[in-house]
Design a protein around this motif. Structure first.
Motif, PDB file in Angstrom:
ATOM      1  N   ALA A 193      15.806 -10.766   2.337  1.00 22.13           N
ATOM      2  CA  ALA A 193      15.280 -11.334   1.101  1.00 22.13           C
ATOM      3  C   ALA A 193      13.766 -11.493   1.169  1.00 22.13           C
ATOM      4  O   ALA A 193      13.044 -11.182   0.211  1.00 22.13           O
ATOM      5  CB  ALA A 193      15.951 -12.679   0.822  1.00 22.13           C
ATOM      6  N   ARG A 194      13.260 -11.969   2.306  1.00 21.73           N
ATOM      7  CA  ARG A 194      11.804 -12.132   2.461  1.00 21.73           C
ATOM      8  C   ARG A 194      11.094 -10.776   2.436  1.00 21.73           C
ATOM      9  O   ARG A 194      10.040 -10.612   1.805  1.00 21.73           O
ATOM     10  CB  ARG A 194      11.489 -12.861   3.772  1.00 21.73           C
ATOM     11  CG  ARG A 194      11.874 -14.335   3.769  1.00 21.73           C
ATOM     12  CD  ARG A 194      11.275 -15.048   4.966  1.00 21.73           C
ATOM     13  NE  ARG A 194      11.807 -14.537   6.219  1.00 21.73           N
ATOM     14  CZ  ARG A 194      12.872 -15.030   6.839  1.00 21.73           C
ATOM     15  NH1 ARG A 194      13.552 -16.033   6.297  1.00 21.73           N
ATOM     16  NH2 ARG A 194      13.282 -14.515   7.986  1.00 21.73           N
ATOM     17  N   THR A 195      11.702  -9.791   3.098  1.00 21.78           N
ATOM     18  CA  THR A 195      11.101  -8.455   3.128  1.00 21.78           C
ATOM     19  C   THR A 195      11.075  -7.841   1.739  1.00 21.78           C
ATOM     20  O   THR A 195      10.067  -7.235   1.330  1.00 21.78           O
ATOM     21  CB  THR A 195      11.886  -7.551   4.094  1.00 21.78           C
ATOM     22  OG1 THR A 195      11.864  -8.118   5.407  1.00 21.78           O
ATOM     23  CG2 THR A 195      11.292  -6.151   4.142  1.00 21.78           C
TER      24      THR A 195
ATOM     25  N   VAL B 290      15.875  -2.204   2.401  1.00 21.88           N
ATOM     26  CA  VAL B 290      15.676  -3.289   3.367  1.00 21.88           C
ATOM     27  C   VAL B 290      16.862  -3.399   4.320  1.00 21.88           C
ATOM     28  O   VAL B 290      17.075  -4.443   4.945  1.00 21.88           O
ATOM     29  CB  VAL B 290      15.443  -4.638   2.642  1.00 21.88           C
ATOM     30  CG1 VAL B 290      14.147  -4.615   1.864  1.00 21.88           C
ATOM     31  CG2 VAL B 290      16.617  -4.990   1.720  1.00 21.88           C
ATOM     32  N   SER B 291      17.626  -2.323   4.439  1.00 26.83           N
ATOM     33  CA  SER B 291      18.795  -2.353   5.318  1.00 26.83           C
ATOM     34  C   SER B 291      18.390  -2.609   6.766  1.00 26.83           C
ATOM     35  O   SER B 291      19.148  -3.197   7.537  1.00 26.83           O
ATOM     36  CB  SER B 291      19.576  -1.045   5.209  1.00 26.83           C
ATOM     37  OG  SER B 291      18.741   0.064   5.481  1.00 26.83           O
ATOM     38  N   ALA B 292      17.172  -2.157   7.139  1.00 26.78           N
ATOM     39  CA  ALA B 292      16.571  -2.516   8.430  1.00 26.78           C
ATOM     40  C   ALA B 292      15.301  -3.285   8.096  1.00 26.78           C
ATOM     41  O   ALA B 292      14.233  -2.691   7.931  1.00 26.78           O
ATOM     42  CB  ALA B 292      16.274  -1.276   9.248  1.00 26.78           C
ATOM     43  N   PRO B 293      15.366  -4.603   7.979  1.00 24.11           N
ATOM     44  CA  PRO B 293      14.234  -5.373   7.447  1.00 24.11           C
ATOM     45  C   PRO B 293      12.956  -5.267   8.278  1.00 24.11           C
ATOM     46  O   PRO B 293      11.870  -5.489   7.766  1.00 24.11           O
ATOM     47  CB  PRO B 293      14.764  -6.809   7.417  1.00 24.11           C
ATOM     48  CG  PRO B 293      15.924  -6.820   8.350  1.00 24.11           C
ATOM     49  CD  PRO B 293      16.512  -5.454   8.294  1.00 24.11           C
ATOM     50  N   SER B 294      13.081  -4.890   9.553  1.00 22.97           N
ATOM     51  CA  SER B 294      11.874  -4.741  10.373  1.00 22.97           C
ATOM     52  C   SER B 294      11.154  -3.428  10.102  1.00 22.97           C
ATOM     53  O   SER B 294       9.985  -3.262  10.474  1.00 22.97           O
ATOM     54  CB  SER B 294      12.246  -4.831  11.865  1.00 22.97           C
ATOM     55  OG  SER B 294      13.223  -3.861  12.191  1.00 22.97           O
ATOM     56  N   SER B 295      11.825  -2.480   9.464  1.00 20.32           N
ATOM     57  CA  SER B 295      11.185  -1.201   9.102  1.00 20.32           C
ATOM     58  C   SER B 295      11.656  -0.795   7.700  1.00 20.32           C
ATOM     59  O   SER B 295      12.419   0.167   7.535  1.00 20.32           O
ATOM     60  CB  SER B 295      11.527  -0.118  10.129  1.00 20.32           C
ATOM     61  OG  SER B 295      12.936   0.002  10.256  1.00 20.32           O
ATOM     62  N   PRO B 296      11.231  -1.505   6.669  1.00 21.19           N
ATOM     63  CA  PRO B 296      11.672  -1.233   5.298  1.00 21.19           C
ATOM     64  C   PRO B 296      11.002   0.023   4.735  1.00 21.19           C
ATOM     65  O   PRO B 296      10.042   0.557   5.303  1.00 21.19           O
ATOM     66  CB  PRO B 296      11.225  -2.484   4.534  1.00 21.19           C
ATOM     67  CG  PRO B 296      10.012  -2.944   5.275  1.00 21.19           C
ATOM     68  CD  PRO B 296      10.281  -2.638   6.705  1.00 21.19           C
ATOM     69  N   ALA B 297      11.520   0.471   3.610  1.00 21.73           N
ATOM     70  CA  ALA B 297      10.965   1.646   2.952  1.00 21.73           C
ATOM     71  C   ALA B 297      10.923   1.411   1.448  1.00 21.73           C
ATOM     72  O   ALA B 297      11.720   0.649   0.914  1.00 21.73           O
ATOM     73  CB  ALA B 297      11.803   2.888   3.281  1.00 21.73           C
ATOM     74  N   VAL B 298       9.975   2.085   0.786  1.00 23.56           N
ATOM     75  CA  VAL B 298       9.844   1.963  -0.652  1.00 23.56           C
ATOM     76  C   VAL B 298       9.412   3.315  -1.201  1.00 23.56           C
ATOM     77  O   VAL B 298       8.703   4.080  -0.537  1.00 23.56           O
ATOM     78  CB  VAL B 298       8.794   0.887  -1.012  1.00 23.56           C
ATOM     79  CG1 VAL B 298       7.423   1.214  -0.441  1.00 23.56           C
ATOM     80  CG2 VAL B 298       8.716   0.667  -2.504  1.00 23.56           C
ATOM     81  N   SER B 299       9.881   3.653  -2.379  1.00 18.28           N
ATOM     82  CA  SER B 299       9.519   4.933  -2.987  1.00 18.28           C
ATOM     83  C   SER B 299       9.567   4.800  -4.506  1.00 18.28           C
ATOM     84  O   SER B 299      10.061   3.800  -5.036  1.00 18.28           O
ATOM     85  CB  SER B 299      10.461   6.042  -2.531  1.00 18.28           C
ATOM     86  OG  SER B 299      11.794   5.759  -2.918  1.00 18.28           O
ATOM     87  N   GLY B 300       9.063   5.825  -5.180  1.00 15.67           N
ATOM     88  CA  GLY B 300       9.042   5.819  -6.646  1.00 15.67           C
ATOM     89  C   GLY B 300       7.648   5.508  -7.161  1.00 15.67           C
ATOM     90  O   GLY B 300       6.794   4.978  -6.431  1.00 15.67           O
TER      91      GLY B 300
END
Length: 264
Positions: free
Chosen positions: A235-237, A253-263
């Motif tokens: 949630a924080r990520t 955010v399935s791996a909150p220590s290495s998140p990803a974003v796109s679009g």
């Protein structure tokens, strides 16, 4: 020679009983009888006041804490024995009856309110997710309890869709291992940990397996959440990602220590 002193005569005791060691005297038999009679009379008066008097009777029922439920619904389900001695009202039975007949009630405190009342303080379950059932909607709380079926969905509560794949793939294996109820509980667990800003924009929580939970948000946005574990960290990520990439439409955010974003 000095004259011999005469011994002083002993004074008669004015006490009512034989002397005790140390000079204290025991109460007389008459005093004991009077005391016992007084105790019996006081006890009898107290019992009569509690059970026989028309004064200490249950004549009022106060209800508090309701939101969706009405006070009359709670009173009717409680079935408090009005007119009975207040001391004899079984508060535990009333609480059990309320929870059994009104599943929307999570907890209830039943207390005597002297001299005439019974107080019912209820805490209602809050829907964290909805399951569509025909033309109606089933409300599910944070513990995965399906507690009410309503005609209209409450605002701000996401829908829950458990859609494991058929066959022998990972999702189908997850369904066989955990069962649909466990997968629903995991999805509701996710819903309960969502940040308020994300929760209000969440339309559907889609579950394909224990490790594959996604959120469908307004504006065509999607969040890959993964499993229900490490929810507070995710949630924080997610909150940080959404602030940093306001125009994005896909967040992982399935791996909150290495998140990803796109679009865009």
């Amino acid at each position: 020679m000095k004259p011999t002193s005469r011994p002083k005569p002993k004074r008669k005791s004015s006490g009512s009983g034989p002397p005790r060691p140390g000079g204290r005297r025991l109460p007389s038999r008459r005093t004991l009888i009077v005391s016992a009679v007084a105790v019996v009379l006081v006890g009898g008066a107290a019992l009569w006041a509690l059970y026989g008097s028309s004064w200490l009777r249950a004549t009022q029922v106060k209800v508090g804490g309701t939101d969706v439920l009405t006070r009359s619904e709670v009173r009717d389900a409680a079935r408090v024995p009005l007119g009975a001695p207040l001391i004899s009202v079984d508060t535990g039975a009333i609480a059990a009856r309320l929870r059994a007949e009104l599943p929307r009630i999570d907890t209830v405190d039943v207390e005597r309110s002297w001299p005439h009342g019974i107080s019912l303080k209820v805490t209602e379950r809050r829907p964290e997710a909805l399951i569509k059932k025909g033309a109606k909607f089933v409300e599910v709380d944070a513990g995965g309890v399906r507690f009410a079926t309503v005609d209209k969905p409450p605002r701000g509560v996401p829908f829950l869709a458990v859609e494991p794949e058929k066959g022998n793939g990972p999702a189908a294996s997850s369904l066989r291992r955990f069962g649909p109820d466990r997968l629903r509980r995991e999805a509701v667990r996710v819903a309960a940990e969502l940040p308020a800003a994300v929760r209000k924009d969440t339309r559907t929580i889609r579950v394909r397996s224990y490790d594959s939970i996604t959120l469908e948000l307004t504006g065509g946005r999607e969040v890959v959440w993964g499993s229900g574990e490490r929810g507070a960290e995710k949630a924080r990520t997610l909150t940080a990602l959404m602030k940093a990439a306001r125009g994005a439409d896909h967040f992982d955010v399935s791996a909150p220590s290495s998140p990803a974003v796109s679009g865009s």
